[in-house]
Every structure is written in C-alpha cells, then in structure tokens.
Design an enzyme around this catalytic site. Structure first.
Site, PDB file in Angstrom:
ATOM      1  N   ASP A  52      36.355  31.130  36.382  1.00 33.90           N
ATOM      2  CA  ASP A  52      37.011  29.854  36.077  1.00 33.90           C
ATOM      3  C   ASP A  52      38.460  30.164  35.980  1.00 33.90           C
ATOM      4  O   ASP A  52      39.334  28.804  36.013  1.00 33.90           O
ATOM      5  CB  ASP A  52      36.571  29.504  34.596  1.00 33.90           C
ATOM      6  N   SER A  53      39.097  30.846  36.710  1.00 35.72           N
ATOM      7  CA  SER A  53      40.131  31.022  37.054  1.00 35.72           C
ATOM      8  C   SER A  53      40.673  29.993  38.145  1.00 35.72           C
ATOM      9  O   SER A  53      41.676  29.765  38.810  1.00 35.72           O
ATOM     10  CB  SER A  53      40.736  32.541  37.483  1.00 35.72           C
ATOM     11  N   ASP A  91      31.282  31.861  36.194  1.00 31.37           N
ATOM     12  CA  ASP A  91      31.699  31.740  34.995  1.00 31.37           C
ATOM     13  C   ASP A  91      31.230  30.257  34.496  1.00 31.37           C
ATOM     14  O   ASP A  91      31.237  29.080  35.149  1.00 31.37           O
ATOM     15  CB  ASP A  91      33.348  31.573  34.985  1.00 31.37           C
ATOM     16  N   LYS A 121      28.360  34.258  33.837  1.00 32.37           N
ATOM     17  CA  LYS A 121      29.230  34.922  32.946  1.00 32.37           C
ATOM     18  C   LYS A 121      29.794  34.046  31.879  1.00 32.37           C
ATOM     19  O   LYS A 121      30.141  32.921  32.168  1.00 32.37           O
ATOM     20  CB  LYS A 121      30.533  35.661  34.186  1.00 32.37           C
ATOM     21  N   GLU A 123      32.431  34.233  28.070  1.00 34.92           N
ATOM     22  CA  GLU A 123      33.232  35.111  27.318  1.00 34.92           C
ATOM     23  C   GLU A 123      32.977  35.105  25.968  1.00 34.92           C
ATOM     24  O   GLU A 123      32.388  33.902  25.443  1.00 34.92           O
ATOM     25  CB  GLU A 123      34.640  34.574  27.551  1.00 34.92           C
ATOM     26  N   GLU A 190      38.665  42.981  30.381  1.00 31.75           N
ATOM     27  CA  GLU A 190      39.881  42.371  30.722  1.00 31.75           C
ATOM     28  C   GLU A 190      41.238  42.847  29.794  1.00 31.75           C
ATOM     29  O   GLU A 190      41.231  42.675  28.463  1.00 31.75           O
ATOM     30  CB  GLU A 190      39.869  40.849  30.824  1.00 31.75           C
TER      31      GLU A 190
HETATM   32  O1  KIV Z   1      38.018  33.746  35.796  1.00 31.05           O
HETATM   33  C1  KIV Z   1      38.084  34.759  36.382  1.00 31.05           C
HETATM   34  O2  KIV Z   1      38.474  35.046  37.373  1.00 31.05           O
HETATM   35  C2  KIV Z   1      37.649  35.957  35.629  1.00 31.05           C
HETATM   36  C3  KIV Z   1      38.118  37.333  36.124  1.00 31.05           C
HETATM   37  C4  KIV Z   1      39.430  37.498  36.018  1.00 31.05           C
HETATM   38  C5  KIV Z   1      37.189  38.375  35.563  1.00 31.05           C
HETATM   39  O3  KIV Z   1      37.187  35.831  34.511  1.00 31.05           O
END
Ligand code: KIV
Length: 272
Positions: A52-53, A91, A121, A123, A190
């Site tokens: 989600d980056s 994510d 994934k 959090e 992280e």
């Molecule tokens: O969103 C993302 O890119 C991440 C990584 C930094 C692990 O969660």
C-alpha cells in the site's frame, strides 16, 4: 553462490518455509505496475509485494491511508499478469480489515479473486487477530506486519524506529508469537532494533522479512522505487541505493527535450 531454491518454478509459502529451514535468505521487493513487475520477473526475486506504499509512490499521498481496495486491485492485477515465479502478496489497505472480520474476509476474497495474487498482508497483532483467523479460514495465506505499521501513523505520530522500549518490544514479541500460532505464513518486521528482530526470527518458525530490522532475520524487503533511486526525497538510514535511475530518467528526458527542440529527433531513419 548457489541458492538452494533456484530451480523452483513457482515460489509458494512452503518454499519460503524451506528457505528459512535451510538458512537461505528471502529477497522481496515491491511492485505496483506491469512494466516494473516484468523486470522483476526476469530475476530470481522470491516475493513481490504490491504494497500500500503505492499510495506514496504511485499516488503522491503523504501516508498510506487514502489508498482504496479498488485501487490496490488495479495495481495488483497488473503485477500478477507480469509475474510467473515469485510469490505475489497484496497489502490490504487501511479500513478494509480492522475491527470487522467479515469485512476483512470479503476484502481478502476480492483481492484473491480479482487479482490472482497468492496471499494478502495486513498490519497489526492481537488487535486484528479475528480478521486474520477469518481470512485464514477461507484458505487465504496471510503475511503479518509488525513494528512500524504505517497505517497507524496517526497513532504513532512519527515514522521513527519502533520498539526501542522494553514494553513495546515485549508487545512485538508477543504479537509475533500470536501471528505464528494463528497460522500466518511469514511476518514483515519494519523499523525495529536489529537485536529484537534477530531474537524474533530465532524464536518463531515462520520467516521474518525485515525492513530496517537488521541482518539477523530471514529476508529483506525494500520499496523498488526507493532502492532504484527513483523516489529521491526518501532516504531513511536502512535504505541502500542500488541505482540512480531517477537521475538517469531525468537526464534521458532532458536529452529528448533538447533533441526535439533542435530537430535532432527524429532523424531520417526514424520516419516513414
Ligand atoms: O507497503 C509496503 O511497501 C510495505 C513494505 C514497506 C513492507 O508494507
């Protein structure tokens, strides 16, 4: 160096488990689009994360909070179309799984059905346990994410290193064990102290993938555009630059502009 899993034609969660067992480190990078994912697919990258980056890298937001499930599905399906070997993890965006396990399952099912990805994934630790359990009960592999969890930036108030105090470090250890017990196939840790990450990687049997978590873990993840030097304004201590492609792209564009203005482009061979 000969890698143990080089001959694998498709990386699965079981392959990652084997890598941990045999001490082979796991290499993971992000991707959000078909072209970059095609380049990743030419390599032996083990895991591709549609993070989600994308909210920061692709959409220019300051945090990861605004990105939607629909947007993640567009990015993820483009990546999946390009990847043959790597395990593709997507994510779950902010607001699609916290506090409502039915909604979490529905979101995860949309990701799996509409993108063809291999896993999701999300959090958090104990506070999202019910959501993780429900997603796992549908046969969807889940990667956890502890330590600095960017979706909680408004609670933390800073992107500084996490778990430097004993109380928070103990919570991260506790959560890592809980996520292992419930059935997560791997965890991202992280921005936590290297000693803490190393301890967790030793204590749990599932692979620990670090970002800013030192070398004593089972693998590393970076944001592709960060390590290629494209997102130039982002330079945390843990980031190693593997290229200066931002500068190269700007130089190429500058040359193109100059060629257009001076009519050096197109030449006779570049026209009909
Ligand atoms: O969103 C993302 O890119 C991440 C990584 C930094 C692990 O969660």
């Amino acid at each position: 160096m000969a890698y143990l899993q080089t001959d694998v034609t498709k990386v699965t969660t079981r392959v990652l488990q084997n890598m941990k067992l045999h001490g082979e480190k796991i290499a993971m990078l992000t991707a959000y689009d078909f072209s970059m994912a095609r380049l990743l697919d030419r390599t032996k990258i083990d895991v591709v994360l549609v993070g989600d980056s994308a909210a920061n890298v692709m959409e220019g937001y300051k945090t990861t909070l605004p990105i939607t499930l629909d947007e993640m599905i567009v990015y993820a399906s483009a990546v999946v179309r390009a990847i043959n070997r790597a395990l593709v993890v997507v994510d779950m965006p902010f607001g699609t799984y916290q506090g409502n396990s039915k909604q979490a399952l529905a979101s995860a099912i949309r990701i799996m059905k509409e993108t063809g990805a291999d896993a999701v994934k999300l959090e958090g630790g104990e506070e999202v346990l019910e959501s993780i359990q429900r997603i796992l009960s549908a046969g969807i592999p889940v990667m956890g994410h502890l330590g600095l969890t960017p979706q909680s930036i408004n609670k933390f108030g800073t992107y500084a290193v996490r778990a430097t105090e004993e109380e928070e470090a103990n919570r991260v250890i506790h959560d890592a064990h809980i996520l292992e017990e419930v059935g997560c196939f791997a965890l991202v840790l992280e921005k936590v102290p290297a000693a803490l990450a190393g301890r967790i990687a030793k204590e749990v049997k599932i692979p620990i993938i670090g970002i800013g978590a030192g070398s004593e873990v089972d693998g590393q993840v970076l944001v592709l555009q960060d390590m290629l030097g494209i997102t130039q304004q982002f330079k945390p201590r843990y980031l190693r630059l593997y290229g200066t492609f931002g500068d190269d792209i700007s130089a190429a564009i500058q040359q193109y502009i100059s060629d257009v203005k001076t009519v050096a482009f197109p030449n006779e061979k570049e026209q009909y």
